[in-house]
Every structure is written in C-alpha cells, then in structure tokens.
Design a protein around this motif. Structure first.
Motif, PDB file in Angstrom:
ATOM      1  N   GLU A 136      34.223  62.653 -70.510  1.00  0.00           N
ATOM      2  CA  GLU A 136      32.960  62.189 -69.934  1.00  0.00           C
ATOM      3  C   GLU A 136      32.692  60.761 -70.401  1.00  0.00           C
ATOM      4  N   ILE A 137      32.590  59.866 -69.462  1.00  0.00           N
ATOM      5  CA  ILE A 137      32.276  58.463 -69.727  1.00  0.00           C
ATOM      6  C   ILE A 137      31.266  58.040 -68.667  1.00  0.00           C
ATOM      7  N   PRO A 138      30.196  57.354 -69.070  1.00  0.00           N
ATOM      8  CA  PRO A 138      29.233  56.908 -68.053  1.00  0.00           C
ATOM      9  C   PRO A 138      29.822  55.824 -67.151  1.00  0.00           C
ATOM     10  N   PHE A 139      29.438  55.859 -65.883  1.00  0.00           N
ATOM     11  CA  PHE A 139      29.835  54.856 -64.901  1.00  0.00           C
ATOM     12  C   PHE A 139      28.633  53.963 -64.624  1.00  0.00           C
ATOM     13  N   LYS A 140      28.866  52.668 -64.484  1.00  0.00           N
ATOM     14  CA  LYS A 140      27.796  51.742 -64.154  1.00  0.00           C
ATOM     15  C   LYS A 140      28.336  50.654 -63.237  1.00  0.00           C
ATOM     16  N   GLY A 141      27.679  50.468 -62.119  1.00  0.00           N
ATOM     17  CA  GLY A 141      28.026  49.372 -61.233  1.00  0.00           C
ATOM     18  C   GLY A 141      27.442  48.078 -61.754  1.00  0.00           C
ATOM     19  N   ILE A 142      28.231  47.028 -61.746  1.00  0.00           N
ATOM     20  CA  ILE A 142      27.736  45.699 -62.108  1.00  0.00           C
ATOM     21  C   ILE A 142      27.439  44.995 -60.791  1.00  0.00           C
ATOM     22  N   ARG A 143      26.164  44.980 -60.452  1.00  0.00           N
ATOM     23  CA  ARG A 143      25.709  44.531 -59.137  1.00  0.00           C
ATOM     24  C   ARG A 143      25.382  43.043 -59.163  1.00  0.00           C
ATOM     25  N   ASP A 144      26.439  42.252 -59.297  1.00  0.00           N
ATOM     26  CA  ASP A 144      26.238  40.812 -59.464  1.00  0.00           C
ATOM     27  C   ASP A 144      25.905  40.083 -58.167  1.00  0.00           C
ATOM     28  N   ALA A 145      25.922  40.761 -57.033  1.00  0.00           N
ATOM     29  CA  ALA A 145      25.537  40.133 -55.766  1.00  0.00           C
ATOM     30  C   ALA A 145      24.024  39.938 -55.673  1.00  0.00           C
ATOM     31  N   ASP A 146      23.262  40.578 -56.561  1.00  0.00           N
ATOM     32  CA  ASP A 146      21.809  40.476 -56.563  1.00  0.00           C
ATOM     33  C   ASP A 146      21.364  40.114 -57.991  1.00  0.00           C
ATOM     34  N   PRO A 147      20.798  38.924 -58.197  1.00  0.00           N
ATOM     35  CA  PRO A 147      20.429  38.492 -59.553  1.00  0.00           C
ATOM     36  C   PRO A 147      19.490  39.465 -60.280  1.00  0.00           C
ATOM     37  N   GLU A 148      18.550  40.067 -59.566  1.00  0.00           N
ATOM     38  CA  GLU A 148      17.625  40.997 -60.213  1.00  0.00           C
ATOM     39  C   GLU A 148      18.359  42.265 -60.674  1.00  0.00           C
ATOM     40  N   LEU A 149      19.215  42.789 -59.813  1.00  0.00           N
ATOM     41  CA  LEU A 149      19.981  43.988 -60.195  1.00  0.00           C
ATOM     42  C   LEU A 149      20.977  43.667 -61.306  1.00  0.00           C
ATOM     43  N   LEU A 150      21.578  42.479 -61.246  1.00  0.00           N
ATOM     44  CA  LEU A 150      22.500  42.079 -62.312  1.00  0.00           C
ATOM     45  C   LEU A 150      21.759  42.014 -63.649  1.00  0.00           C
ATOM     46  N   ALA A 151      20.546  41.491 -63.655  1.00  0.00           N
ATOM     47  CA  ALA A 151      19.774  41.425 -64.903  1.00  0.00           C
ATOM     48  C   ALA A 151      19.541  42.829 -65.465  1.00  0.00           C
ATOM     49  N   ARG A 152      19.246  43.795 -64.588  1.00  0.00           N
ATOM     50  CA  ARG A 152      19.082  45.193 -65.039  1.00  0.00           C
ATOM     51  C   ARG A 152      20.393  45.752 -65.593  1.00  0.00           C
ATOM     52  N   ASP A 153      21.497  45.438 -64.916  1.00  0.00           N
ATOM     53  CA  ASP A 153      22.793  45.941 -65.360  1.00  0.00           C
ATOM     54  C   ASP A 153      23.197  45.328 -66.700  1.00  0.00           C
ATOM     55  N   ILE A 154      22.903  44.051 -66.878  1.00  0.00           N
ATOM     56  CA  ILE A 154      23.184  43.396 -68.161  1.00  0.00           C
ATOM     57  C   ILE A 154      22.380  44.061 -69.272  1.00  0.00           C
ATOM     58  N   ALA A 155      21.118  44.364 -69.014  1.00  0.00           N
ATOM     59  CA  ALA A 155      20.282  45.050 -70.007  1.00  0.00           C
ATOM     60  C   ALA A 155      20.872  46.418 -70.344  1.00  0.00           C
ATOM     61  N   TRP A 156      21.364  47.147 -69.329  1.00  0.00           N
ATOM     62  CA  TRP A 156      21.983  48.461 -69.563  1.00  0.00           C
ATOM     63  C   TRP A 156      23.225  48.311 -70.436  1.00  0.00           C
ATOM     64  N   VAL A 157      24.069  47.337 -70.097  1.00  0.00           N
ATOM     65  CA  VAL A 157      25.296  47.116 -70.881  1.00  0.00           C
ATOM     66  C   VAL A 157      24.938  46.758 -72.315  1.00  0.00           C
ATOM     67  N   ARG A 158      23.967  45.872 -72.491  1.00  0.00           N
ATOM     68  CA  ARG A 158      23.543  45.492 -73.850  1.00  0.00           C
ATOM     69  C   ARG A 158      23.099  46.731 -74.622  1.00  0.00           C
ATOM     70  N   GLU A 159      22.340  47.609 -73.990  1.00  0.00           N
ATOM     71  CA  GLU A 159      21.867  48.827 -74.652  1.00  0.00           C
ATOM     72  C   GLU A 159      23.043  49.721 -75.042  1.00  0.00           C
ATOM     73  N   ILE A 160      23.987  49.915 -74.153  1.00  0.00           N
ATOM     74  CA  ILE A 160      25.161  50.747 -74.456  1.00  0.00           C
ATOM     75  C   ILE A 160      25.978  50.142 -75.597  1.00  0.00           C
ATOM     76  N   PHE A 161      26.142  48.825 -75.580  1.00  0.00           N
ATOM     77  CA  PHE A 161      26.926  48.153 -76.604  1.00  0.00           C
ATOM     78  C   PHE A 161      26.245  48.209 -77.978  1.00  0.00           C
ATOM     79  N   SER A 162      24.934  48.286 -78.005  1.00  0.00           N
ATOM     80  CA  SER A 162      24.226  48.239 -79.286  1.00  0.00           C
ATOM     81  C   SER A 162      24.074  49.611 -79.944  1.00  0.00           C
TER      82      SER A 162
END
Length: 163
Positions: A136-162
């Motif tokens: 089991e590994i979480p999946f996350k789309g990096i939605r870089d085509a939309d700056p607002e969605l990318l900002a949310r995805d970056i925040a998610w990645v930062r949270e997972i990494f920390s």
C-alpha cells in the motif's frame, strides 16, 4: 515519480509546463533528502517519442488497448520489483507521484483510496500490481497544469515528506 516531473521534455509536444523539470517538486525532494525512483513514460515506451498512433486515435485510446495495457503492466512490474528491492534495503516509499488529470497514462483520480477508471492506464496497472503484492502506497497526481492545484499538491508532498 513519473518521468515528466523530472524531465518535461518527455511530455507530448506543447504539454510541458516548466522549461526543463518540475523544479518545485524536485526542490522538495532535495530539501527533505528524498530519493527518486523514476517511472518511465508509458506513452514513449509504447508509442515512441513521436507517439505514433492511428490517425484520429487519442493517446488514451492507444494506451488502453491490450498491447498498451501489457506495456503498462510490464512497466508496473519493473517498478514494483524496484520498490520491493528498496524496501528490502530498509527504505520507505512515501508516495507514487503521477500526473495531470488528463494524462492518458499517468493521471490520478482517487475514490476511497482506490484509483478510479478515469485514472491513467499506467497508474491503474501500477496500483493493481502493488495490490497483488499487498503493498500500500498513496498515489498523488501532481497537477502542474493549474497553479492553484499545483500549490495544493506541493503542500501535500511537503506534509508527506515531513512525517
């Protein structure tokens, strides 16, 4: 993470968002000392760099064939073998980072922690292979085509990494 995060040149002509790489995601990997396992582009692997297919055939339709799914299944088996090798060496796999919502191979659309049929062909095959091996590994789309969605995805990645 999918190849086009590391190398935007892997994207279909005109689809790159960044000039070379998705630096916001890669800089997080650098900041948190997180290694990267590159998932090859299924479109390039199956159709070649020019993404040759039948006239009028979409990339998704080309990938969502028996031969295309077989190609994606082989990529998935290779990736899961590598994941098992890394975990056997004591590494922890944090997430599978996929692509934009319309990516034919790498889109990630989740419903109750399972990928929906709208997800990319490779991502569905990868999740099947992981589940077959009880990983089991979480999946996350990096939605870089939309700056607002990318900002949310970056925040998610930062949270997972920390964690």
């Amino acid at each position: 993470m999918i190849e086009c995060i590391i190398n935007q040149n892997a994207r279909d002509a005109g689809a790159a968002i960044f000039p070379a790489m998705n630096w916001p995601i890669l800089s997080l990997c650098n900041e948190y000392n997180v290694g990267i396992l590159q998932i090859p582009c299924p479109e390039i692997r199956f159709l070649g760099p020019a993404r040759k297919r039948q006239p009028g055939q979409s990339l998704r339709d080309a990938l969502d064939t028996d031969a295309g799914r077989d190609c994606c299944r082989k990529i998935s088996m290779d990736i899961v073998n590598r994941i098992e090798d890394y975990t056997d060496q004591g590494y922890r796999i944090l997430a599978i980072l996929g692509g934009n919502p319309k990516s034919p191979g790498c889109a990630i659309h989740c419903e109750n922690s399972k990928l929906s049929p709208n997800s990319g062909v490779l991502m569905r095959e990868l999740q099947d292979e992981l589940r077959n091996r009880r990983i089991e590994i979480p999946f996350k789309g990096i939605r870089d085509a939309d700056p607002e969605l990318l900002a949310r995805d970056i925040a998610w990645v930062r949270e997972i990494f920390s964690i």
